[in-house]
Design an enzyme around this catalytic site. Structure first.
Site: not given
Length: 351
Positions: A10-11, A150, A318
């Site tokens: 879900s992220g 990142c 990112n």
């Protein structure tokens, strides 16, 4: 086909992983795991994915993952990744973790920056730090892969030609990092609300960032000579993309021409690192908006003789080269596929 599972579906990075797996010619999306989103379809979680995949998010179960998947991506908080990696190691052919749970190898340094993420040294030592351009051969047949952060990806790719290529001793490295709001994920925090975040340049980590510690740990294990590496991080108003400006102080005598040649030589044959000249386009580059939607990292190196420093600029998306894209790139190396498989999308500009 390689059966792939995603935990943390879900992220933001989870959504990018779903998108990349679906367009990858050698991958089959076989499993989606989560916590708060159990029972929901991907299209309900990610509006851009209006597809009937025949899958819903399941409660995370190690036995189910081991039965269903050849590779599993952990797009979960570091503490969750540490627990799941221990349960899945040696049961799934490859575990690829996108969290910070296993990025820092040195136990004392890990404890300093991740004090709430317990892990065993034995398990941590088995993880390969997944930056394909620098340790590609180590990814072949790797069972456990830790995807760099990142900022750490941008920094490592920016500094590697100086240290691992030219062998320059870096006396002092000072880093300025700027990232869009997606770097903070989907957690609800007051400073990230639109009225406060839009147009902001917010110094959220002005005196240190754990990604700098991650880079130092990796470079020192590669026998690079780095005196000190410190970083200040800022949140800016855009959603995707980040940029690092590394100011490198060294006693070595080099010219800008030598530096540019060294960078071009170091990344020759590496599709996803584009060595740029600062003034080669209509806008000065690297600029995050010139890589959004792609797996590229743009890098430029400049010499400042008056300041006694080398300036290294790196920009990437990112959520792609800084997370999901790099994870798929590492998977490609792991399963002996061309690195660019499923990752040939070009940047989208303007964003």
């Amino acid at each position: 086909m390689i059966r792939a599972g995603i935990v943390g579906a879900s992220g933001l990075a989870g959504g990018e992983l779903i998108r990349l797996v679906l367009q990858h010619p050698e991958l089959e999306l076989a499993y989606l795991g989560g916590n708060s989103s159990v029972g929901r379809r991907p299209a309900q979680l990610h509006p851009g994915l209006r597809l009937d995949l025949g899958l819903t998010v399941e409660a995370v179960d190690a036995n189910r993952i081991a039965e269903t998947c050849d590779v599993v991506f952990l797009s979960t908080p570091a503490s969750v990744s540490a627990r799941l990696a221990a349960e899945l190691a040696d049961r799934v052919a490859c575990v690829i973790d996108l969290s910070g749970a296993f990025r820092i190898r040195t136990p004392e340094l890990h404890q300093r920056w991740y004090p709430k993420v317990p892990r065993t040294t034995e398990l941590a030592d088995r993880f390969v730090y997944g930056v394909p351009e620098l340790i590609g051969e180590s990814l072949e047949h790797a069972a456990l892969i830790s995807v760099p952060g990142c900022y750490a990806t941008a920094l490592t790719l920016g500094l590697a030609p100086l240290t691992l290529g030219l062998g320059l001793p870096l006396k002092t490295v000072v880093v300025d990092g700027k990232s869009g709001s997606s770097g903070g994920g989907l957690q609800l925090r007051v400073p990230d609300l639109h009225p406060l975040r839009s147009g902001a340049i917010a110094p959220y980590a002005p005196t240190g960032h754990r990604h700098a510690a991650e880079v130092s740990d990796f470079l020192e294990r590669g026998k690079a000579e780095v005196g000190s590496l410190s970083m200040s991080a800022y949140g800016v108003g855009h959603v995707r993309g980040l940029m690092t400006s590394a100011y490198v102080f060294t006693d070595a005598e080099v010219t800008e021409r030598e530096l540019q040649r060294a960078y071009a030589r170091f990344y020759k044959g590496h599709r996803f690192v584009r060595v740029r000249r600062h003034t080669e386009t209509l806008i000065p580059v690297p600029d995050p908006q010139a890589v959004i939607g792609s797996n590229y990292c743009d890098v430029a190196v400049l010499h400042d003789p008056e300041g006694g420093r080398i300036v290294v600029l790196s920009a990437l998306d990112n959520l792609l080269k800084g997370a999901a894209g790099q994870a798929v790139q590492a998977l490609n190396r792991r399963f002996a596929l061309p690195e660019e498989t499923g990752l040939t999308m070009l940047p989208v500009m303007p964003t």
